[in-house]
Design a protein around this motif. Structure first.
Motif, PDB file in Angstrom:
ATOM      1  N   ALA A 219       0.820  -1.217   0.000  1.00 10.82           N
ATOM      2  CA  ALA A 219       0.000   0.000   0.000  1.00 10.82           C
ATOM      3  C   ALA A 219       0.847   1.256   0.000  1.00 10.82           C
ATOM      4  N   THR A 220       1.957   1.235   0.704  1.00 10.27           N
ATOM      5  CA  THR A 220       2.779   2.443   0.863  1.00 10.27           C
ATOM      6  C   THR A 220       3.897   2.536  -0.155  1.00 10.27           C
ATOM      7  N   SER A 221       3.947   1.597  -1.105  1.00  9.20           N
ATOM      8  CA  SER A 221       5.068   1.525  -2.038  1.00  9.20           C
ATOM      9  C   SER A 221       5.007   2.558  -3.155  1.00  9.20           C
ATOM     10  N   GLY A 222       3.797   3.068  -3.435  1.00 13.75           N
ATOM     11  CA  GLY A 222       3.636   3.925  -4.597  1.00 13.75           C
ATOM     12  C   GLY A 222       3.372   3.151  -5.870  1.00 13.75           C
ATOM     13  N   ASP A 223       3.409   1.830  -5.831  1.00 11.34           N
ATOM     14  CA  ASP A 223       3.127   0.992  -6.999  1.00 11.34           C
ATOM     15  C   ASP A 223       1.699   1.272  -7.451  1.00 11.34           C
ATOM     16  N   PRO A 224       1.505   1.686  -8.710  1.00 12.35           N
ATOM     17  CA  PRO A 224       0.162   2.085  -9.154  1.00 12.35           C
ATOM     18  C   PRO A 224      -0.836   0.944  -9.221  1.00 12.35           C
ATOM     19  N   ARG A 225      -0.390  -0.285  -9.045  1.00  8.84           N
ATOM     20  CA  ARG A 225      -1.312  -1.431  -9.100  1.00  8.84           C
ATOM     21  C   ARG A 225      -2.047  -1.654  -7.787  1.00  8.84           C
ATOM     22  N   PHE A 226      -1.703  -0.907  -6.748  1.00  9.06           N
ATOM     23  CA  PHE A 226      -2.372  -1.050  -5.451  1.00  9.06           C
ATOM     24  C   PHE A 226      -3.101   0.248  -5.110  1.00  9.06           C
ATOM     25  N   PHE A 227      -4.365   0.123  -4.697  1.00  7.30           N
ATOM     26  CA  PHE A 227      -5.129   1.307  -4.317  1.00  7.30           C
ATOM     27  C   PHE A 227      -6.197   0.943  -3.302  1.00  7.30           C
ATOM     28  N   LEU A 228      -6.813   1.967  -2.744  1.00 13.07           N
ATOM     29  CA  LEU A 228      -7.741   1.803  -1.631  1.00 13.07           C
ATOM     30  C   LEU A 228      -9.092   1.268  -2.078  1.00 13.07           C
ATOM     31  N   GLY A 229      -9.511   0.202  -1.431  1.00 14.56           N
ATOM     32  CA  GLY A 229     -10.894  -0.259  -1.489  1.00 14.56           C
ATOM     33  C   GLY A 229     -11.264  -0.654  -0.074  1.00 14.56           C
ATOM     34  N   THR A 230     -12.042   0.147   0.615  1.00 15.25           N
ATOM     35  CA  THR A 230     -12.225  -0.067   2.056  1.00 15.25           C
ATOM     36  C   THR A 230     -12.939  -1.374   2.379  1.00 15.25           C
ATOM     37  N   ASP A 231     -13.809  -1.826   1.468  1.00 13.33           N
ATOM     38  CA  ASP A 231     -14.704  -2.940   1.786  1.00 13.33           C
ATOM     39  C   ASP A 231     -15.492  -2.627   3.052  1.00 13.33           C
ATOM     40  N   SER A 232     -15.742  -1.335   3.293  1.00 13.09           N
ATOM     41  CA  SER A 232     -16.562  -0.941   4.439  1.00 13.09           C
ATOM     42  C   SER A 232     -17.918  -1.615   4.299  1.00 13.09           C
ATOM     43  N   ALA A 233     -18.274  -2.405   5.325  1.00 15.23           N
ATOM     44  CA  ALA A 233     -19.416  -3.307   5.189  1.00 15.23           C
ATOM     45  C   ALA A 233     -20.296  -3.230   6.432  1.00 15.23           C
ATOM     46  N   PRO A 234     -21.347  -2.423   6.399  1.00 15.48           N
ATOM     47  CA  PRO A 234     -22.177  -2.250   7.596  1.00 15.48           C
ATOM     48  C   PRO A 234     -23.117  -3.421   7.845  1.00 15.48           C
ATOM     49  N   HIS A 235     -23.148  -3.836   9.097  1.00 15.81           N
ATOM     50  CA  HIS A 235     -24.166  -4.758   9.611  1.00 15.81           C
ATOM     51  C   HIS A 235     -24.636  -4.200  10.946  1.00 15.81           C
ATOM     52  N   VAL A 236     -25.906  -4.327  11.234  1.00 15.06           N
ATOM     53  CA  VAL A 236     -26.378  -3.873  12.542  1.00 15.06           C
ATOM     54  C   VAL A 236     -25.766  -4.770  13.621  1.00 15.06           C
ATOM     55  N   ASP A 237     -25.572  -4.189  14.795  1.00 13.71           N
ATOM     56  CA  ASP A 237     -24.873  -4.892  15.872  1.00 13.71           C
ATOM     57  C   ASP A 237     -25.467  -6.265  16.216  1.00 13.71           C
ATOM     58  N   PRO A 238     -26.795  -6.417  16.279  1.00 24.08           N
ATOM     59  CA  PRO A 238     -27.314  -7.750  16.617  1.00 24.08           C
ATOM     60  C   PRO A 238     -26.899  -8.843  15.629  1.00 24.08           C
ATOM     61  N   LEU A 239     -26.649  -8.460  14.362  1.00 20.66           N
ATOM     62  CA  LEU A 239     -26.222  -9.452  13.379  1.00 20.66           C
ATOM     63  C   LEU A 239     -24.721  -9.696  13.415  1.00 20.66           C
ATOM     64  N   LYS A 240     -23.979  -8.823  14.061  1.00 20.41           N
ATOM     65  CA  LYS A 240     -22.543  -9.052  14.274  1.00 20.41           C
ATOM     66  C   LYS A 240     -22.302  -9.806  15.578  1.00 20.41           C
ATOM     67  N   GLU A 241     -23.075  -9.482  16.591  1.00 17.45           N
ATOM     68  CA  GLU A 241     -22.835  -9.985  17.945  1.00 17.45           C
ATOM     69  C   GLU A 241     -23.785 -11.135  18.268  1.00 17.45           C
ATOM     70  N   CYS A 242     -23.660 -12.206  17.504  1.00  8.99           N
ATOM     71  CA  CYS A 242     -24.541 -13.345  17.687  1.00  8.99           C
ATOM     72  C   CYS A 242     -23.762 -14.622  17.429  1.00  8.99           C
ATOM     73  N   ALA A 243     -24.428 -15.757  17.545  1.00  8.39           N
ATOM     74  CA  ALA A 243     -23.744 -17.047  17.462  1.00  8.39           C
ATOM     75  C   ALA A 243     -23.125 -17.289  16.089  1.00  8.39           C
ATOM     76  N   CYS A 244     -23.697 -16.704  15.052  1.00  5.98           N
ATOM     77  CA  CYS A 244     -23.148 -16.853  13.699  1.00  5.98           C
ATOM     78  C   CYS A 244     -23.108 -15.465  13.066  1.00  5.98           C
ATOM     79  N   GLY A 245     -22.166 -14.649  13.539  1.00  2.11           N
ATOM     80  CA  GLY A 245     -22.143 -13.238  13.181  1.00  2.11           C
ATOM     81  C   GLY A 245     -21.745 -12.981  11.742  1.00  2.11           C
ATOM     82  N   CYS A 246     -22.261 -11.874  11.191  1.00  4.70           N
ATOM     83  CA  CYS A 246     -21.961 -11.487   9.814  1.00  4.70           C
ATOM     84  C   CYS A 246     -20.534 -10.971   9.689  1.00  4.70           C
TER      85      CYS A 246
END
Length: 348
Positions: A236-263
């Motif tokens: 990421a920090t190399s400056g190589d143009p083949r690497f760039f930011l993709g956050t994959d920011s992925a929202p799930h509500v807390d009950p679906l994260k904090e459960c027996a089979c969380g997302c």
């Protein structure tokens, strides 16, 4: 010591916005800092046609708060029934910027994904012809393969054969998590790039598992060993143009994260730019931050760079980020890096 940076406004080349009340709640967190984003199509039902993409784009723009500017870059979900003619038309119109490959069952809402790659050869040939990128979730789903090895095995079993069989196909390996992924990108002469997430630059698998299971660090692909996190930082920090930011920011509500089979998914839209400035400063690479967030992605996608700019400022006191974003669908926990952060986007 550098305490201020001016960058072209960044883009996010891998983003989940969901739909409905969740979309309305999380979209402002991205649009506050990012000019554009590649929007993931794994809704229920998925975005599989040009008409689906146009309708989803309309819903995103309708949810954008007044005074904010943001351009959603739409994608189609590749299925074994994808129509090459529809895809060609959607790309020619400028609506669709990429196609997303999910191996069936690999991650959230991926059950409509590809099982038999021979059935999508015609689509891949069309994409190579028109230069439309294929964004891949690079994991095999073979239950015999250890979850920590799925990315490396995918390269050998699936991705390399696809690229050899389809010359000219432009590929983005999304959210790479291993040194093997970074090395494979470097080995290519052309037509291959990779996104790297914010959270994979910060956490390794110990953060997820040591001292108890921490569901808000659970994502797919799962975080790997420390050696892989360091390899991602180097890429990421190399400056190589083949690497760039993709956050994959992925929202799930807390009950679906904090459960027996969380997302699976980490929500990083709120604090990504601050966290990246912290990481790049640690790596003595603040001069490469703009390339990673604002230049390399547009170049690979053959889009113009943003003219607008943002400022990042480092203060004397840690920045206070919200613990959660409240949405109409429920609360979404913001990714916690586990250390104080002193950089923030200036509010001019």
């Amino acid at each position: 010591m550098i305490t201020e940076l001016a960058l072209r406004r960044p883009d996010d080349w891998h983003l989940h916005l969901r739909d409905g009340a969740m979309l309305q709640g999380v979209l402002p967190e991205t649009a506050r800092h990012f000019a554009r984003a590649i929007i993931m199509p794994n809704l229920v039902p998925p975005v599989v046609t040009g008409a689906d993409a146009a309708a989803y784009r309309g819903r995103i723009l309708a949810a954008l708060p007044a005074g904010m500017t943001f351009e959603p870059l739409m994608t189609l979900y590749l299925t074994e029934g994808t129509d090459p003619a529809d895809l060609r038309a959607a790309a020619a119109s400028g609506l669709v910027k990429a196609v997303k490959l999910y191996p069936a069952g690999a991650t959230t809402n991926s059950h409509s994904g590809v099982r038999d790659f021979d059935k999508v050869r015609g689509v891949l040939d069309t994409m190579a012809e028109i230069g439309l990128p294929l964004c891949v979730h690079g994991e095999v789903t073979d239950p015999a393969v250890d979850i920590f090895d799925r990315e490396a095995v995918f390269i050998d079993r699936v991705l390399d054969p696809i690229r050899r069989a389809t010359p000219g196909l432009r590929v983005v390996m999304e959210h790479i998590t291993t040194s093997q992924g970074a090395d494979y990108v470097r080995s290519a002469d052309r037509d291959l790039a990779a996104t790297i997430t914010t959270h994979h630059l910060i956490i390794n698998r110990n953060h997820l598992l040591v001292g108890g299971i921490r569901p808000h660090y659970y994502c797919l692909p799962v975080a790997k060993r420390e050696e892989h996190r360091l390899a991602l930082r180097a890429a990421a920090t190399s400056g190589d143009p083949r690497f760039f930011l993709g956050t994959d920011s992925a929202p799930h509500v807390d009950p679906l994260k904090e459960c027996a089979c969380g997302c699976a998914g980490c929500f990083t839209a709120t604090n990504t730019m601050s966290l990246l400035a912290h990481v790049f400063e640690q790596e003595n690479a603040l001069d490469q931050l703009e390339s990673f967030t604002s230049l390399n992605g547009p170049a690979y996608y053959r889009l113009p760079m943003n003219e607008a700019r943002i400022r990042l400022v480092k203060g004397d006191a840690p920045v206070s980020f919200p613990d959660k974003i409240q949405t109409g669908a429920g609360p979404v926990t913001v990714f916690d890096p586990g250390f104080p952060v002193f950089w923030q986007v200036a509010q001019d």
